[in-house]
Scaffold this motif. Structure first.
Motif, PDB file in Angstrom:
ATOM      1  N   UNK A  65      13.670   0.937 -14.304  1.00 16.41           N
ATOM      2  CA  UNK A  65      14.202  -0.223 -13.367  1.00 16.41           C
ATOM      3  C   UNK A  65      13.530  -0.619 -12.264  1.00 16.41           C
ATOM      4  N   UNK A  66      12.246   0.019 -12.048  1.00 18.74           N
ATOM      5  CA  UNK A  66      11.594  -0.560 -10.749  1.00 18.74           C
ATOM      6  C   UNK A  66      11.276   0.548  -9.713  1.00 18.74           C
ATOM      7  N   UNK A  67      12.246   1.663 -10.040  1.00 18.37           N
ATOM      8  CA  UNK A  67      12.369   2.753  -8.977  1.00 18.37           C
ATOM      9  C   UNK A  67      11.097   3.307  -8.778  1.00 18.37           C
ATOM     10  N   UNK A  68      10.391   3.716  -9.474  1.00 18.22           N
ATOM     11  CA  UNK A  68       8.962   4.596  -9.394  1.00 18.22           C
ATOM     12  C   UNK A  68       7.875   3.739  -8.616  1.00 18.22           C
ATOM     13  N   UNK A 122      20.127  -9.638 -13.802  1.00 17.90           N
ATOM     14  CA  UNK A 122      21.345  -9.121 -13.495  1.00 17.90           C
ATOM     15  C   UNK A 122      21.530  -7.515 -13.339  1.00 17.90           C
ATOM     16  N   UNK A 123      20.429  -6.809 -13.730  1.00 11.29           N
ATOM     17  CA  UNK A 123      20.556  -5.291 -13.429  1.00 11.29           C
ATOM     18  C   UNK A 123      20.037  -4.721 -12.173  1.00 11.29           C
ATOM     19  N   UNK A 124      19.581  -5.805 -11.445  1.00 10.30           N
ATOM     20  CA  UNK A 124      18.913  -5.647 -10.116  1.00 10.30           C
ATOM     21  C   UNK A 124      17.269  -5.294 -10.250  1.00 10.30           C
ATOM     22  N   UNK A 125      16.832  -5.592 -11.431  1.00  8.84           N
ATOM     23  CA  UNK A 125      15.289  -5.310 -11.484  1.00  8.84           C
ATOM     24  C   UNK A 125      14.592  -6.678 -10.929  1.00  8.84           C
ATOM     25  N   UNK A 126      13.692  -6.166 -10.105  1.00 11.96           N
ATOM     26  CA  UNK A 126      12.939  -7.672  -9.512  1.00 11.96           C
ATOM     27  C   UNK A 126      11.499  -7.708 -10.065  1.00 11.96           C
ATOM     28  N   UNK A 137       5.805  -6.388 -14.699  1.00  8.96           N
ATOM     29  CA  UNK A 137       5.887  -5.792 -13.640  1.00  8.96           C
ATOM     30  C   UNK A 137       7.182  -5.744 -12.677  1.00  8.96           C
ATOM     31  N   UNK A 138       7.958  -4.703 -13.103  1.00  8.96           N
ATOM     32  CA  UNK A 138       9.276  -4.487 -12.365  1.00  8.96           C
ATOM     33  C   UNK A 138       8.872  -3.787 -11.193  1.00  8.96           C
ATOM     34  N   UNK A 139       8.940  -4.588 -10.341  1.00  7.24           N
ATOM     35  CA  UNK A 139       8.226  -3.893  -8.960  1.00  7.24           C
ATOM     36  C   UNK A 139       9.160  -3.145  -8.059  1.00  7.24           C
ATOM     37  N   UNK A 140      10.513  -3.297  -8.162  1.00 15.32           N
ATOM     38  CA  UNK A 140      11.364  -2.608  -7.273  1.00 15.32           C
ATOM     39  C   UNK A 140      12.849  -3.066  -7.991  1.00 15.32           C
ATOM     40  N   UNK A 141      13.916  -2.561  -7.229  1.00 15.65           N
ATOM     41  CA  UNK A 141      15.214  -2.847  -7.858  1.00 15.65           C
ATOM     42  C   UNK A 141      16.183  -3.160  -6.524  1.00 15.65           C
ATOM     43  N   UNK A 142      16.977  -3.871  -6.525  1.00 14.81           N
ATOM     44  CA  UNK A 142      17.674  -4.355  -5.401  1.00 14.81           C
ATOM     45  C   UNK A 142      18.727  -3.307  -5.147  1.00 14.81           C
ATOM     46  N   UNK A 143      19.066  -2.175  -6.023  1.00 20.50           N
ATOM     47  CA  UNK A 143      20.010  -1.154  -5.924  1.00 20.50           C
ATOM     48  C   UNK A 143      19.108   0.119  -5.858  1.00 20.50           C
ATOM     49  N   UNK A 144      18.445   0.252  -4.705  1.00 23.04           N
ATOM     50  CA  UNK A 144      17.651   1.306  -4.665  1.00 23.04           C
ATOM     51  C   UNK A 144      18.556   2.720  -3.964  1.00 23.04           C
ATOM     52  N   UNK A 145      18.697   3.560  -4.559  1.00 27.17           N
ATOM     53  CA  UNK A 145      19.608   4.731  -4.306  1.00 27.17           C
ATOM     54  C   UNK A 145      18.758   6.181  -4.467  1.00 27.17           C
ATOM     55  N   UNK A 180      14.088  -0.242   1.890  1.00 24.10           N
ATOM     56  CA  UNK A 180      14.762  -0.596   0.776  1.00 24.10           C
ATOM     57  C   UNK A 180      14.166  -1.714  -0.027  1.00 24.10           C
ATOM     58  N   UNK A 181      14.743  -2.339  -0.884  1.00 19.36           N
ATOM     59  CA  UNK A 181      14.093  -3.524  -1.690  1.00 19.36           C
ATOM     60  C   UNK A 181      13.800  -4.700  -0.584  1.00 19.36           C
ATOM     61  N   UNK A 182      14.763  -5.070   0.000  1.00 22.41           N
ATOM     62  CA  UNK A 182      14.450  -6.231   0.981  1.00 22.41           C
ATOM     63  C   UNK A 182      13.349  -5.945   1.773  1.00 22.41           C
ATOM     64  N   UNK A 183      13.028  -4.740   2.226  1.00 22.83           N
ATOM     65  CA  UNK A 183      11.813  -4.327   3.118  1.00 22.83           C
ATOM     66  C   UNK A 183      10.594  -4.692   2.341  1.00 22.83           C
TER      67      UNK A 183
END
Length: 401
Positions: A383-386, A98-102, A53-61, A79-82
């Motif tokens: 990468x968790x974006x969806x 390392x790719x920002x995948x959470x 479960x790649x639930x988000x990404x620290x680099x959401x753009x 964003x991911x922090x929220x």
């Protein structure tokens, strides 16, 4: 059995579950029901991120997404922090690679689903599983749903039942059908984040191989998108995360060009092959790339560069042949024919067009009708974006209920 609720949520996936939790947190007195056709909620969620479960990404753009929804301001706020703050409040611990995948610290998708399920139980969300909707109508100041066993009436309704992706996990076009019947314009679903079918004389010999490199999608000779990562050679198709990302943009007639050795220039590779020509002068030509590529892949590169007679000796290869081989190592081309079907797709393009919805994802045509998750016309890269969009759109809608 007939039930009455303040709001009905059609679909017990990522967006539907988060929507219900948010609504009940904001107003505990609301009567909320999730109506799910599968025998359990979150079935598709369990398969995401290879079961982690790649639930988000620290680099959401916003640039990571395609579709009619311009989500720039949305992702600046949500964003991911929220999102991770919300998940932490539900009991979930996470980490980013390392790719920002959470991912959850447990590395189990079931942990994500469990904290969502437990929250629903804690807040009193009623969940009805195994309920296949037969009719959904807007009438008498609300929304009326009939299933084989039950009838549901709600003052508000949320369509959060996903898309046609992954039919084995319950994906279908029912949400789009409901929305069209209610008068909304829906962009037809198309497979996305899936293998790309290609035409090539050498692909059959590469079936089952994997190679690292850069992949570029070319249209009329101009680059559309470039990715790096592991390329998987399949039966009639190219696969791998980097190719999945290209599938968001690929069209019939495009070219996927693979740079098998991105750390070397064409000139450097030419010099290496010239050296190998002398080093392996007494060996057959199919040994030219020994120490560079796996043998089947090196043979395919040589075939695509025009070499066909591997019985010749390396020492007999011409300078022109060496130059062509070096060029092909930097641009091994495959012609796109089509995308693989929904059964191989992780997500879809298409859904309710953005101009049909308010900033809170309420229909502009039908009051108290909301749409979230995959049913909205927006699709992100791997990468968790969806999942990020599914969760935050569910939260935004939940705040309106």
């Amino acid at each position: 059995m007939t039930y009455n609720f303040d709001a009905l949520i059609v679909g017990g996936g990522a967006s539907g579950l988060m929507c219900a939790i948010t609504a009940k947190r904001q107003n505990p007195k609301l009567n909320i029901a999730i109506i799910e056709k599968n025998d359990r909620v979150g079935k598709k969620l369990l398969s995401t991120g290879n079961g982690r479960c790649n639930l988000t990404n620290t680099r959401i753009f916003a640039e990571k997404y395609v579709g009619s929804l311009n989500a720039k301001s949305l992702f600046e706020k949500y964003d991911a922090t929220f999102l991770l703050r919300e998940f932490k409040s539900l009991g979930l611990l996470t980490f980013a690679d390392s790719e920002g995948r959470v991912y959850p610290v447990s590395r189990q998708a079931s942990s994500v689903l469990d904290v969502l399920r437990f929250a629903c139980n804690r807040y009193g969300v009623e969940i009805f599983c195994g309920e296949q909707i037969r009719t959904l109508k807007h009438e008498n100041g609300g929304f009326h749903i009939k299933t084989a066993e039950s009838e549901f009436f709600g003052k508000k309704i949320v369509i959060a039942c996903g898309s046609k992706a992954a039919p084995k996990l319950g994906g279908n076009a029912s949400g789009a059908d409901y929305l069209r019947n209610l008068g909304l314009a829906v962009e037809p679903f198309q497979p996305a984040l899936c293998p790309v079918q290609v035409k090539s004389d050498v692909l059959k010999s590469l079936k089952g191989l994997r190679a690292a490199g850069n992949v570029s999608l070319l249209r009329n000779g101009k680059p559309v998108k470039t990715e790096c990562g592991e390329i998987q050679f399949a039966d009639g198709a190219l696969s791998g995360i980097c190719v999945f990302n290209l599938s968001l943009y690929a069209k019939n007639g495009d070219i996927i060009s693979i740079d098998l050795l991105p750390d070397y220039s064409e000139k450097e590779l030419y010099n290496i092959l010239i050296s190998n020509k002398e080093l392996f002068a007494g060996l057959t030509a199919d040994n030219l790339m020994t120490g560079i590529l796996q043998k089947r892949l090196s043979q395919a590169v040589m075939k695509q560069s025009g070499m066909k007679d591997f019985s010749r000796l390396c020492g007999k290869l011409t300078d022109i042949e060496i130059k062509k081989a070096a060029r092909t190592l930097k641009s091994m081309d495959f012609a796109v024919t089509e995308l693989s079907g929904f059964e191989h797709a992780q997500c879809v393009k298409g859904g309710v067009k953005a101009n049909e919805l308010s900033e809170c994802f309420e229909s502009k045509k039908v009051r108290n009708l909301y749409v979230c998750g995959e049913a909205v016309d927006i699709c992100g890269e791997c990468g968790g974006f969806n999942l990020h969009f599914a969760f935050i759109s569910g939260m935004i809608v939940g705040e309106q209920l």
